[in-house]
Design a protein around this motif. Structure first.
Motif, short mmCIF file in Angstrom:
data_model
loop_
_atom_site.label_atom_id
_atom_site.label_comp_id
_atom_site.label_asym_id
_atom_site.label_seq_id
_atom_site.Cartn_x
_atom_site.Cartn_y
_atom_site.Cartn_z
N ASN A 1 6.81 12.77 -9.52
CA ASN A 1 7.16 12.03 -8.31
C ASN A 1 6.21 12.34 -7.16
OD1 ASN A 1 9.34 10.92 -9.63
ND2 ASN A 1 10.76 12.47 -8.90
N VAL A 2 6.05 11.34 -6.29
CA VAL A 2 5.24 11.51 -5.08
C VAL A 2 6.18 11.39 -3.89
CG1 VAL A 2 3.34 10.60 -3.71
CG2 VAL A 2 3.22 10.52 -6.20
N TYR A 3 6.17 12.40 -3.03
CA TYR A 3 6.97 12.37 -1.81
C TYR A 3 6.15 11.66 -0.74
CZ TYR A 3 9.54 13.76 2.31
OH TYR A 3 10.24 13.75 3.48
N GLU A 4 6.74 10.65 -0.11
CA GLU A 4 6.04 9.88 0.92
C GLU A 4 6.37 10.43 2.31
OE1 GLU A 4 6.80 5.80 3.31
OE2 GLU A 4 7.31 5.78 1.19
N VAL A 5 5.33 10.75 3.05
CA VAL A 5 5.48 11.04 4.47
C VAL A 5 5.43 9.66 5.14
CG1 VAL A 5 4.49 12.16 6.48
CG2 VAL A 5 4.38 13.28 4.25
N PRO A 6 6.50 9.22 5.77
CA PRO A 6 6.51 7.87 6.34
C PRO A 6 5.33 7.65 7.28
CG PRO A 6 8.70 8.84 6.46
CD PRO A 6 7.76 9.93 6.03
N PRO A 7 4.55 6.59 7.04
CA PRO A 7 3.37 6.36 7.86
C PRO A 7 3.70 5.78 9.24
CG PRO A 7 3.57 4.61 6.25
CD PRO A 7 4.67 5.61 5.95
N ALA A 8 2.87 6.12 10.19
CA ALA A 8 2.97 5.49 11.51
C ALA A 8 2.35 4.10 11.38
CB ALA A 8 2.20 6.32 12.53
N ARG A 9 3.07 3.11 11.84
CA ARG A 9 2.56 1.73 11.81
C ARG A 9 2.34 1.30 13.25
NH1 ARG A 9 4.77 -1.49 6.79
NH2 ARG A 9 5.27 0.22 5.39
N THR A 10 1.14 0.81 13.53
CA THR A 10 0.84 0.35 14.88
C THR A 10 0.59 -1.16 14.83
OG1 THR A 10 -1.51 0.82 14.59
CG2 THR A 10 -0.18 2.55 15.59
N VAL A 11 0.73 -1.78 15.97
CA VAL A 11 0.50 -3.22 16.05
C VAL A 11 -0.61 -3.46 17.06
CG1 VAL A 11 1.51 -5.45 16.63
CG2 VAL A 11 2.89 -3.73 15.47
N GLU A 12 -1.63 -4.18 16.61
CA GLU A 12 -2.73 -4.60 17.48
C GLU A 12 -2.74 -6.11 17.48
OE1 GLU A 12 -6.49 -2.83 16.60
OE2 GLU A 12 -5.67 -0.79 16.60
N GLY A 13 -2.39 -6.69 18.60
CA GLY A 13 -2.24 -8.15 18.65
C GLY A 13 -1.04 -8.52 17.80
N GLU A 14 -1.29 -9.29 16.75
CA GLU A 14 -0.22 -9.66 15.82
C GLU A 14 -0.36 -8.97 14.47
OE1 GLU A 14 0.33 -13.86 15.54
OE2 GLU A 14 0.12 -14.14 17.70
N LEU B 1 0.82 -1.21 0.00
CA LEU B 1 0.00 0.00 0.00
C LEU B 1 0.86 1.26 0.00
CD1 LEU B 1 -2.76 -1.11 2.53
CD2 LEU B 1 -3.06 -0.70 0.07
N VAL B 2 1.93 1.26 0.76
CA VAL B 2 2.84 2.41 0.79
C VAL B 2 3.53 2.55 -0.57
CG1 VAL B 2 4.93 3.37 1.83
CG2 VAL B 2 3.15 2.38 3.28
N ASP B 3 3.95 1.43 -1.15
CA ASP B 3 4.58 1.47 -2.47
C ASP B 3 3.62 2.02 -3.52
OD1 ASP B 3 6.69 0.76 -4.45
OD2 ASP B 3 5.18 -0.68 -5.13
N PHE B 4 2.37 1.59 -3.48
CA PHE B 4 1.38 2.08 -4.43
C PHE B 4 1.13 3.58 -4.26
CE2 PHE B 4 -3.00 3.01 -5.73
CZ PHE B 4 -2.91 2.65 -7.07
N LEU B 5 1.16 4.04 -3.01
CA LEU B 5 0.95 5.46 -2.72
C LEU B 5 1.96 6.33 -3.45
CD1 LEU B 5 -0.65 7.47 -0.76
CD2 LEU B 5 1.35 7.25 0.70
N THR B 6 3.21 5.86 -3.53
CA THR B 6 4.28 6.69 -4.09
C THR B 6 4.60 6.36 -5.55
OG1 THR B 6 5.94 5.17 -3.22
CG2 THR B 6 5.34 7.05 -1.84
N ARG B 7 3.92 5.39 -6.10
CA ARG B 7 4.16 5.03 -7.50
C ARG B 7 3.58 6.12 -8.41
NH1 ARG B 7 1.57 -0.26 -8.49
NH2 ARG B 7 3.08 -0.87 -6.91
N PRO B 8 4.36 6.58 -9.41
CA PRO B 8 3.83 7.61 -10.32
C PRO B 8 2.54 7.13 -10.99
CG PRO B 8 6.19 7.35 -10.62
CD PRO B 8 5.74 6.23 -9.72
N GLN B 9 1.56 8.00 -11.04
CA GLN B 9 0.26 7.72 -11.66
C GLN B 9 -0.09 8.85 -12.61
OE1 GLN B 9 -1.78 4.99 -10.85
NE2 GLN B 9 -0.14 4.21 -9.54
N PRO B 10 -0.83 8.57 -13.67
CA PRO B 10 -1.26 9.66 -14.56
C PRO B 10 -2.04 10.72 -13.79
CG PRO B 10 -1.81 7.50 -15.49
CD PRO B 10 -1.32 7.26 -14.09
N GLY B 11 -1.72 11.97 -14.06
CA GLY B 11 -2.42 13.08 -13.44
C GLY B 11 -1.90 13.48 -12.07
N ARG B 12 -0.85 12.82 -11.59
CA ARG B 12 -0.32 13.16 -10.26
C ARG B 12 0.86 14.11 -10.32
NH1 ARG B 12 -0.30 7.72 -6.68
NH2 ARG B 12 -2.54 7.48 -6.52
N GLY B 13 1.30 14.52 -11.47
CA GLY B 13 2.35 15.53 -11.55
C GLY B 13 3.73 15.04 -11.20
#
Length: 140
Positions: free
Chosen positions: A58-71, A44-56
């Protein structure tokens, strides 16, 4: 100061960024089988930053916070891609028209604005001058 022709603006260390366009969706919308986890989240993170038509570009990624619930590893529930204009990245150029960057991030739902305050805080030190693109009149 919000201008009448912008969706919103945020202030980062390089200056004011004005949002021109935003795309928002649920992070796990369309997940058919199984649950989220590290492998799915990486995709999902890779898809977020992959160039897409109409996005102008490169996409700069703000690193997401990852949380763990259980496993289970989780990303914030809202995926966002915003197109911003901001200050010129180079020395004064008389041909400069605007500077833009597409930024991708994940955030918590936010009912009183487009960008959650936690996401704005994560963007505060974004290296605008290193990653944004200047557009000049000749390039139009």
């Amino acid at each position: 100061m919000k201008l009448p022709f912008e969706l919103c603006s945020i202030t980062i260390s390089a200056g004011t960024l004005r949002m021109q366009q935003i795309e928002m969706s649920l992070t796990y919308d369309g997940l058919i089988e199984g649950g989220p986890g590290e492998r799915v989240n990486d995709m999902l993170v890779d898809f977020l930053t992959r160039p897409q038509p109409g996005r102008g570009g490169n996409v700069y990624e703000v690193p997401p916070a990852r949380t763990v619930e259980g496993e289970t590893e989780l990303l914030p529930p809202v995926r966002c891609i915003g197109f911003f204009r901001g200050p010129c990245t180079t020395a004064h150029n008389p041909d400069w028209l605007y500077t833009h960057l597409t930024i991708g991030w994940f955030q918590q739902p936010y009912s009183t604005g487009l960008i959650h305050p936690d996401a704005v805080e994560q963007m505060r030190d974004l290296p605008w001058r290193d990653v944004a693109t200047d557009v000049t009149w000749q390039e139009l």
